[in-house]
Enzyme design. Structure first.
Site, PDB file in Angstrom:
ATOM      1  N   GLN A  87      11.024 -45.419  30.900  1.00  0.00           N
ATOM      2  CA  GLN A  87      10.781 -44.037  31.341  1.00  0.00           C
ATOM      3  C   GLN A  87       9.290 -43.695  31.250  1.00  0.00           C
ATOM      4  OE1 GLN A  87      13.139 -41.879  32.626  1.00  0.00           O
ATOM      5  NE2 GLN A  87      11.446 -40.478  33.063  1.00  0.00           N
TER       6      GLN A  87
ATOM      7  N   LYS B 142      20.307 -39.998  33.570  1.00  0.00           N
ATOM      8  CA  LYS B 142      20.533 -41.352  34.077  1.00  0.00           C
ATOM      9  C   LYS B 142      21.650 -42.038  33.295  1.00  0.00           C
ATOM     10  CE  LYS B 142      15.721 -41.567  35.556  1.00  0.00           C
ATOM     11  NZ  LYS B 142      14.328 -41.919  35.202  1.00  0.00           N
TER      12      LYS B 142
ATOM     13  N   ASP C 280      13.334 -50.067  38.824  1.00  0.00           N
ATOM     14  CA  ASP C 280      12.432 -49.034  39.331  1.00  0.00           C
ATOM     15  C   ASP C 280      11.532 -49.587  40.446  1.00  0.00           C
ATOM     16  OD1 ASP C 280      12.774 -46.471  38.440  1.00  0.00           O
ATOM     17  OD2 ASP C 280      11.384 -46.612  36.757  1.00  0.00           O
TER      18      ASP C 280
END
Lengths: 283, 283
Positions: free
Chosen positions: A96, A52, A119
């Site tokens: 994460q 990412k 997200d």
């Protein structure tokens, strides 16, 4: 004839658009920034975060990273998130997952301000989706919609069936398809006769997390089948769909790998630009 | 044989339970309090608020009321809500809808703290429902579930179809049924062949807001049909379902009036007790 849906190609187009938007709508000082927060030293998570971050830099955005020790207390992780929440150089915050045991992931995600929740996994983001209001959507189901649109699949008025009801994919996918005027059925492991339901689908999105669950007995001739599953098998990566058995039955099908997979990270990049624009409007 | 589902009786049982809970789990000092906020002088809204306040007092709870002039600015209504949000004697806050034009209802509802959102209509409450987490649920779909449970209708594994996708009923109803392990289809005005979909339903919840939309051609023999619609007609109150035509076809059916209607206010009372208990845990 069954056509493969080329997720790599669509993901490339999304990334090209992000790079274009970053170059034309922002300056070096205002460039969108993605903050990745990695707690602990899980090797797979480190690989994902590394991908990412490289993509962020490659597309001309700002890469912000916080590494937190695996034995950090809830309050320490919360403090890192709060600092990033305040930082005007950070457009989006990605925590994460999974987190080391002992940490309350849901509570930490809910500390991320809704306008930085790239997200799309916070409670407020889920509520905005459930009400069909502006907000950041979870990356995987958003990527599925992009694939369907790229292929010209008609969603409005279509019969769509989602297999699985996870917070990450199944539930938001169902709501996104309802918002797009599909007639949507959400199925799950308590569905007694799954093939009878899925055989009605013009658009079948499979996110059960069960290797090889879906075969020809589940698919209506001419359907578009999107396979969100990914499993490591002795024969290589495979999905929830027994793709080899659907030749000539499905009209379109995503491969695993190379279907939905590449879309998730592309949509994260697109969400970061969307978040940067949102922040500009809020400022 | 088609049985009528007696919403009045089930609502009475819910209210009895609330009165019992208030009497046994709280003292005069800690009794649950419902604050109703009425903006302007719409006669129907005044009637609804009056009914709710009388019910609150009848069940032994605290009745708090704020009347706000119809020309109040957004900030004035917000200030009233903020004061009630801070007040420990107020367990739940109900902002009576609709609001006079010019006020942003969604923004005002989102000022209500999630633990006092007894209508379950805030973005955060919608997100908690979408994630199947603890929270206060919208009263009408919660009432539908209570009716189904009271009648012993099996929800787990059932095929459920919801007609309509409003924020108040259709969308939350679909999510609540998924959370209860039904296989759920949400339909709406963009559904091309509604009867084909609804004829699959073991449990059919109709919340389209269209008088007489659903007839025998939509109903599977033996289904349970819940009619959320309510319309004033020359022949009296009527629902979205042409109930007279379903005799002998549906197994169970809610009347209009006397079906879902009485449940909504009963669930508001139950939510107020739930909110008071939630506040106690948070304290």
């Amino acid at each position: 004839m069954t056509e493969w849906i080329d997720g790599k190609r669509v993901a490339q187009r999304i990334r090209d658009q992000v790079a274009h938007d970053v170059a034309t709508s922002f300056t070096a000082d205002t460039s969108p920034g993605l903050a990745t927060v990695l707690v602990g030293d899980d090797p797979a998570s480190a690989v994902y975060v590394g991908s990412k971050r490289r993509m962020v830099r490659h597309l001309g955005m700002r890469d912000v990273h916080r590494a937190v020790p695996s034995d950090a207390a809830q309050a320490e992780v919360a403090a890192v998130l709060d600092e990033l929440a305040e930082d005007p150089a950070v457009s989006g915050i990605l925590l994460q997952l999974p987190l080391p045991s002992g940490l309350d992931a849901a509570a930490l995600i809910d500390r991320i301000p809704v306008a930085k929740d790239v997200d799309g996994l916070s409670t407020v983001s889920a509520g905005l989706l459930a009400r069909d209001r502006f907000g950041l959507r979870p990356c995987t189901p958003a990527g599925v919609l992009e694939l369907l649109d790229a292929e010209g699949v008609k969603i409005e008025g279509a019969t769509a069936v989602v297999v699985g009801r996870s917070d990450l994919v199944g539930r938001p996918m169902g709501q996104m398809l309802v918002n797009r005027d599909a007639t949507v059925t959400v199925t799950h492991k308590a569905t007694p006769d799954l093939p009878a339901v899925t055989r009605e689908a013009d658009v079948l999105v499979v996110a059960a997390g069960v290797h090889g669950l879906i075969g020809p007995e589940h698919v209506k001739p001419g359907a578009t089948v999107i396979d969100v599953g990914i499993h490591r098998t002795p024969a290589g990566l495979a999905g929830d769909v027994r793709a080899a058995e659907l030749g000539g039955l499905a009209r379109r099908l995503t491969p695993v790998p190379g279907g939905v997979g590449p879309m998730t990270i592309a949509m994260l990049m697109a969400n970061t630009v969307k978040a940067a624009r949102w922040a500009r409007r809020l400022a």
